[in-house]
Write a protein that holds these residues in place. Structure first.
Motif, PDB file in Angstrom:
ATOM      1  N   ALA A 196       0.974  -1.218   0.031  1.00 28.14           N
ATOM      2  CA  ALA A 196      -0.031  -0.026  -0.191  1.00 28.14           C
ATOM      3  C   ALA A 196       0.879   1.160   0.127  1.00 28.14           C
ATOM      4  O   ALA A 196       1.475   1.691   0.946  1.00 28.14           O
ATOM      5  N   ARG A 197       1.116   2.052  -1.063  1.00 21.04           N
ATOM      6  CA  ARG A 197       1.643   3.266  -1.469  1.00 21.04           C
ATOM      7  C   ARG A 197       1.009   4.446  -1.095  1.00 21.04           C
ATOM      8  O   ARG A 197      -0.171   4.263  -1.787  1.00 21.04           O
ATOM      9  N   TYR A 198       1.453   5.520  -0.469  1.00 19.49           N
ATOM     10  CA  TYR A 198       0.276   6.584  -0.125  1.00 19.49           C
ATOM     11  C   TYR A 198       0.611   7.400  -1.674  1.00 19.49           C
ATOM     12  O   TYR A 198      -0.455   8.035  -1.942  1.00 19.49           O
ATOM     13  N   PRO A 208      -4.954   4.598  -0.134  1.00 16.19           N
ATOM     14  CA  PRO A 208      -5.473   3.561   0.809  1.00 16.19           C
ATOM     15  C   PRO A 208      -5.890   4.090   1.875  1.00 16.19           C
ATOM     16  O   PRO A 208      -6.779   3.244   2.745  1.00 16.19           O
ATOM     17  N   ILE A 267      -7.671   0.461   2.728  1.00 14.22           N
ATOM     18  CA  ILE A 267      -6.975  -0.636   3.153  1.00 14.22           C
ATOM     19  C   ILE A 267      -7.453  -1.469   4.366  1.00 14.22           C
ATOM     20  O   ILE A 267      -7.045  -2.733   4.412  1.00 14.22           O
ATOM     21  N   THR A 296       4.212  -0.857   3.592  1.00 14.11           N
ATOM     22  CA  THR A 296       3.714   0.310   3.259  1.00 14.11           C
ATOM     23  C   THR A 296       5.207   1.278   3.416  1.00 14.11           C
ATOM     24  O   THR A 296       6.176   0.885   4.222  1.00 14.11           O
ATOM     25  N   ASP A 297       5.121   2.401   2.475  1.00 20.14           N
ATOM     26  CA  ASP A 297       6.401   3.309   2.975  1.00 20.14           C
ATOM     27  C   ASP A 297       5.945   4.622   3.526  1.00 20.14           C
ATOM     28  O   ASP A 297       6.740   5.508   3.747  1.00 20.14           O
ATOM     29  N   ASP A 298       4.676   4.478   4.176  1.00 16.80           N
ATOM     30  CA  ASP A 298       4.183   5.588   4.641  1.00 16.80           C
ATOM     31  C   ASP A 298       3.760   5.554   6.338  1.00 16.80           C
ATOM     32  O   ASP A 298       2.843   4.729   6.433  1.00 16.80           O
ATOM     33  N   ILE A 337      -0.283   5.373   6.746  1.00 15.83           N
ATOM     34  CA  ILE A 337      -0.820   3.915   6.540  1.00 15.83           C
ATOM     35  C   ILE A 337      -0.321   3.038   7.698  1.00 15.83           C
ATOM     36  O   ILE A 337      -1.306   2.332   8.201  1.00 15.83           O
ATOM     37  N   CYS A 362       1.632  -4.434  10.112  1.00 15.99           N
ATOM     38  CA  CYS A 362       2.194  -3.517   9.175  1.00 15.99           C
ATOM     39  C   CYS A 362       3.492  -3.638   9.113  1.00 15.99           C
ATOM     40  O   CYS A 362       4.284  -3.459  10.386  1.00 15.99           O
ATOM     41  N   ARG A 407       8.627  -4.515  -3.046  1.00 18.89           N
ATOM     42  CA  ARG A 407       8.023  -4.294  -1.366  1.00 18.89           C
ATOM     43  C   ARG A 407       7.788  -5.546  -0.901  1.00 18.89           C
ATOM     44  O   ARG A 407       8.079  -5.856   0.457  1.00 18.89           O
TER      45      ARG A 407
END
Length: 243
Positions: free
Chosen positions: A10-12, A21, A31, A51-53, A56, A67, A80
């Motif tokens: 899940a990328r913001y 998401p 999400i 995720t990278d954020d 999220i 997560c 990812r």
């Protein structure tokens, strides 16, 4: 017994729909919808969001989900997933995109069953019959053709196969971007260089085909609406309200 872990990338920072998401559908974030649907699968041992954020991460934690915060430099969702797989003791990794709020647990179970039925299988995915012929030439809808054993021959944004004689009995199939990977293969897959056809079509699954990896393609009648734009989100809400 195989251990099966589902990972939801899940990328913001989506180009067409930033923050998707966290967009809400019937009062819940997208999400959370995806996570809950995946959790309903009978053959899944664990579910993680990758995720990278931090926003999220906070949202997933708020509804009790698990997560993993990953690098922001990954080019694809599969990259990812592979980073997560390094810390997850799993035999099979199921990749469910974070923009598939209509995914069903039964579909994920069918993916797992494909690996149970074929010990040497490395990768599997889905296709569904295209019922709306007006979408056949839409490059955003990826088409797939398979051989008689149900393994992929090719994926394309173009309408394949080409209907030279205009026959009315030709059926086109849409590729659904839900994947199962043998965990031992996933690391190998992301280490391969991007292949020419992958770059031409912008379809990372072609990397596997160009390197001689068979992809099992499972037929499904399930309806999925991938959310790429705010308009897609409205279509999902309409579908859920009717069903």
């Amino acid at each position: 017994m195989m251990k099966v872990v589902a990972v939801i990338p899940a990328r913001y920072g989506s180009t067409r729909f930033p923050g998707k998401p966290l967009a809400t559908i019937q009062g819940k974030t997208m999400i959370e919808h995806v996570y809950t649907k995946v959790l309903a699968a009978r053959k899944i041992d664990e579910v993680w969001v990758a995720t990278d954020d931090q926003r999220i991460v906070d949202e997933v934690s708020s509804f009790g989900g698990k997560c993993i915060l990953t690098s922001a430099n990954h080019q694809t969702g599969t990259d990812r997933i592979a980073e997560c797989a390094e810390s997850l003791a799993a035999d099979i990794i199921i990749n469910v995109q974070g923009d598939e709020p209509l995914i069903k647990g039964s579909m994920i179970d069918r993916l797992v069953e494909a690996f149970e039925d074929h010990n040497d299988l490395k990768m599997a995915t889905f296709k569904s019959k295209i019922k709306d012929q007006s979408t056949v030439n839409d490059p955003n809808i990826v088409k797939v053709i398979t051989n008689q054993a149900g393994f992929a021959i090719y994926f394309s944004r173009y309408a394949i196969p080409f209907n030279r004689d205009g026959r009315e009995d030709l059926t086109y199939f849409k590729h659904l971007g839900i994947y199962g990977f043998k965990s031992s293969f996933l690391k190998e897959y992301v280490s391969l260089e991007q292949s020419p056809l992958e770059l031409f079509e912008s379809l990372e699954q072609l990397r596997a085909l160009e390197n001689g990896i068979q992809i099992k393609v499972i037929d499904t009648e399930e309806t999925l609406i991938s959310v790429d734009t705010p308009e897609d989100l409205k279509l999902v809400e309409e579908y859920l309200n009717k069903n």
